[in-house]
Write a protein that holds these residues in place. Structure first.
Motif, mmCIF file in Angstrom:
data_model
loop_
_atom_site.group_PDB
_atom_site.id
_atom_site.type_symbol
_atom_site.label_atom_id
_atom_site.label_comp_id
_atom_site.label_asym_id
_atom_site.label_seq_id
_atom_site.Cartn_x
_atom_site.Cartn_y
_atom_site.Cartn_z
ATOM 1 N N LEU A 21 0.956 -1.369 -0.023
ATOM 2 C CA LEU A 21 0.043 -0.024 0.117
ATOM 3 C C LEU A 21 1.168 1.290 0.105
ATOM 4 C CD1 LEU A 21 -2.613 -0.994 2.624
ATOM 5 C CD2 LEU A 21 -3.180 -1.000 0.087
ATOM 6 N N PRO A 22 0.360 2.120 -0.755
ATOM 7 C CA PRO A 22 1.097 3.375 -0.709
ATOM 8 C C PRO A 22 1.433 4.313 0.776
ATOM 9 C CG PRO A 22 -0.888 3.830 -1.804
ATOM 10 C CD PRO A 22 -0.962 2.411 -1.501
ATOM 11 N N GLN A 23 2.396 4.508 1.086
ATOM 12 C CA GLN A 23 2.545 5.525 2.415
ATOM 13 C C GLN A 23 2.081 6.685 2.377
ATOM 14 O OE1 GLN A 23 3.797 3.927 5.419
ATOM 15 N NE2 GLN A 23 3.576 2.022 4.169
ATOM 16 N N LEU A 24 1.821 7.293 3.352
ATOM 17 C CA LEU A 24 1.359 8.744 3.343
ATOM 18 C C LEU A 24 2.609 9.487 3.250
ATOM 19 C CD1 LEU A 24 -1.217 10.265 4.074
ATOM 20 C CD2 LEU A 24 -0.668 10.303 6.328
ATOM 21 N N PRO A 25 2.596 10.464 2.405
ATOM 22 C CA PRO A 25 3.732 11.263 2.245
ATOM 23 C C PRO A 25 4.479 12.010 3.406
ATOM 24 C CG PRO A 25 2.306 11.969 0.373
ATOM 25 C CD PRO A 25 1.697 11.037 1.557
ATOM 26 N N PHE A 26 5.691 12.038 3.384
ATOM 27 C CA PHE A 26 6.207 12.640 4.545
ATOM 28 C C PHE A 26 5.988 13.917 4.864
ATOM 29 C CE2 PHE A 26 9.941 15.063 6.592
ATOM 30 C CZ PHE A 26 9.817 14.361 7.676
ATOM 31 N N TRP A 27 5.787 14.739 3.965
ATOM 32 C CA TRP A 27 5.396 16.071 4.214
ATOM 33 C C TRP A 27 4.120 16.456 4.910
ATOM 34 C CZ3 TRP A 27 0.953 17.529 1.575
ATOM 35 C CH2 TRP A 27 0.618 16.939 0.574
ATOM 36 N N VAL A 28 3.157 15.342 4.565
ATOM 37 C CA VAL A 28 1.806 15.466 5.366
ATOM 38 C C VAL A 28 1.977 15.287 6.627
ATOM 39 C CG1 VAL A 28 -0.467 14.395 5.596
ATOM 40 C CG2 VAL A 28 0.677 14.731 3.267
ATOM 41 N N THR A 29 2.912 14.491 7.147
ATOM 42 C CA THR A 29 3.096 14.374 8.752
ATOM 43 C C THR A 29 4.090 14.776 9.527
ATOM 44 O OG1 THR A 29 4.320 12.329 8.289
ATOM 45 C CG2 THR A 29 2.034 12.007 8.638
ATOM 46 N N SER A 30 5.096 15.466 8.599
ATOM 47 C CA SER A 30 6.165 16.029 9.364
ATOM 48 C C SER A 30 6.063 17.489 9.966
ATOM 49 C CB SER A 30 7.574 16.154 8.348
ATOM 50 O OG SER A 30 6.981 17.134 7.267
ATOM 51 N N GLY A 31 6.694 17.829 11.025
ATOM 52 C CA GLY A 31 6.624 19.123 11.583
ATOM 53 C C GLY A 31 5.404 19.462 12.197
ATOM 54 N N LEU B 72 -7.011 12.852 4.101
ATOM 55 C CA LEU B 72 -8.221 12.268 3.411
ATOM 56 C C LEU B 72 -7.923 11.807 1.904
ATOM 57 C CD1 LEU B 72 -10.831 14.659 5.243
ATOM 58 C CD2 LEU B 72 -10.356 12.068 5.414
ATOM 59 N N SER B 73 -7.264 12.489 1.241
ATOM 60 C CA SER B 73 -7.195 12.046 -0.315
ATOM 61 C C SER B 73 -6.282 10.755 -0.160
ATOM 62 C CB SER B 73 -6.300 13.109 -0.936
ATOM 63 O OG SER B 73 -5.958 12.755 -2.360
ATOM 64 N N HIS B 74 -5.408 10.545 0.639
ATOM 65 C CA HIS B 74 -4.568 9.346 0.386
ATOM 66 C C HIS B 74 -5.481 8.176 1.114
ATOM 67 C CE1 HIS B 74 -0.823 7.070 0.856
ATOM 68 N NE2 HIS B 74 -1.322 6.544 2.022
ATOM 69 N N LEU B 75 -6.339 8.414 1.922
ATOM 70 C CA LEU B 75 -7.292 7.410 2.649
ATOM 71 C C LEU B 75 -8.052 7.074 1.507
ATOM 72 C CD1 LEU B 75 -8.112 5.809 4.997
ATOM 73 C CD2 LEU B 75 -9.690 7.774 5.662
ATOM 74 N N HIS B 76 -8.624 7.954 0.748
ATOM 75 C CA HIS B 76 -9.576 7.561 -0.476
ATOM 76 C C HIS B 76 -8.716 6.835 -1.353
ATOM 77 C CE1 HIS B 76 -12.404 8.002 -3.287
ATOM 78 N NE2 HIS B 76 -11.570 8.141 -4.491
ATOM 79 N N LEU B 77 -7.457 7.006 -1.701
ATOM 80 C CA LEU B 77 -6.734 6.011 -2.484
ATOM 81 C C LEU B 77 -6.509 4.640 -1.911
ATOM 82 C CD1 LEU B 77 -4.026 8.608 -3.779
ATOM 83 C CD2 LEU B 77 -5.959 7.493 -5.106
ATOM 84 N N VAL B 78 -6.246 4.512 -0.902
ATOM 85 C CA VAL B 78 -5.993 3.232 -0.150
ATOM 86 C C VAL B 78 -7.204 2.628 -0.295
ATOM 87 C CG1 VAL B 78 -5.689 2.250 1.924
ATOM 88 C CG2 VAL B 78 -4.276 3.928 1.343
ATOM 89 N N LEU B 79 -8.346 3.021 0.093
ATOM 90 C CA LEU B 79 -9.785 2.426 0.187
ATOM 91 C C LEU B 79 -10.325 2.008 -1.018
ATOM 92 C CD1 LEU B 79 -11.648 4.472 3.205
ATOM 93 C CD2 LEU B 79 -10.219 2.152 3.189
ATOM 94 N N SER B 80 -9.942 2.785 -2.056
ATOM 95 C CA SER B 80 -10.363 2.239 -3.375
ATOM 96 C C SER B 80 -9.683 1.173 -4.139
ATOM 97 C CB SER B 80 -10.591 3.558 -4.307
ATOM 98 O OG SER B 80 -8.941 3.933 -4.416
ATOM 99 N N ARG B 81 -8.684 0.632 -3.509
ATOM 100 C CA ARG B 81 -7.937 -0.437 -3.753
ATOM 101 C C ARG B 81 -8.679 -1.792 -3.574
ATOM 102 N NH1 ARG B 81 -1.692 -0.113 -3.740
ATOM 103 N NH2 ARG B 81 -2.003 -2.234 -3.617
ATOM 104 N N GLU B 82 -8.737 -2.709 -4.415
ATOM 105 C CA GLU B 82 -9.441 -3.856 -4.088
ATOM 106 C C GLU B 82 -8.705 -4.788 -3.127
ATOM 107 O OE1 GLU B 82 -10.668 -5.852 -7.624
ATOM 108 O OE2 GLU B 82 -11.381 -3.954 -8.548
ATOM 109 N N ASP B 83 -7.562 -4.615 -2.808
ATOM 110 C CA ASP B 83 -6.845 -5.587 -2.185
ATOM 111 C C ASP B 83 -6.906 -5.371 -0.735
ATOM 112 O OD1 ASP B 83 -5.119 -3.462 -2.742
ATOM 113 O OD2 ASP B 83 -3.308 -4.732 -2.518
ATOM 114 N N VAL B 84 -7.616 -3.963 -0.441
ATOM 115 C CA VAL B 84 -7.780 -3.686 1.009
ATOM 116 C C VAL B 84 -9.154 -4.081 1.480
ATOM 117 C CG1 VAL B 84 -8.115 -1.557 2.585
ATOM 118 C CG2 VAL B 84 -6.531 -1.563 0.631
#
Length: 120
Positions: free
Chosen positions: A1-11, A27-39
């Motif tokens: 699964l794709p990881q949340l980009p560092f710049w979202v969680t840093s600082g 939320l955009s990242h969560l949407h990408l993860v949830l739209s995958r069929e393997d999740v």
């Protein structure tokens, strides 16, 4: 699964705009993860319900861990009281099954006393 980009969680987020931007990115990242069929969304919902029950238990002043809450829910024989932590997990498991566009279901879940708080 794709990881949340560092710049979202840093600082630290200093401004309201930073918080809004980073929340939108998450939320955009969560949407990408949830739209995958393997999740497996049912497993994700169960995990989120357990996390929510744990946080709610701590907010209520109890020191239950995830394992305690999971045990209170799953190991209680049918027909017996699960206790407050088991009931919390039951509530959150029911909550995560409600579709966001069905406010009436949420009002039924929280009861008439709090129905006005969910916008019904």
């Amino acid at each position: 699964l794709p990881q949340l980009p560092f710049w979202v969680t840093s600082g630290h987020t200093e401004t309201l705009e930073d918080v809004a931007f980073r929340s939108g990115a998450a939320l955009s990242h969560l949407h990408l993860v949830l739209s995958r069929e393997d999740v497996h969304q049912s497993l994700l919902r169960a995990r989120l319900a357990l996390k929510a029950a744990t946080v709610t238990s701590k907010l209520e002043g109890r020191l239950a861990r995830e394992a305690d809450i999971r045990g209170a829910y799953h190991l209680t024989p049918p027909g017996e009281a699960r206790g407050p932590d088991g009931d919390l997990l039951a509530f959150w498991r029911a909550s995560v099954r409600v579709r966001p566009n069905r406010i009436g279901e949420i009002a039924d879940l929280v009861g008439a006393e709090f129905a006005g708080d969910v916008g019904v």
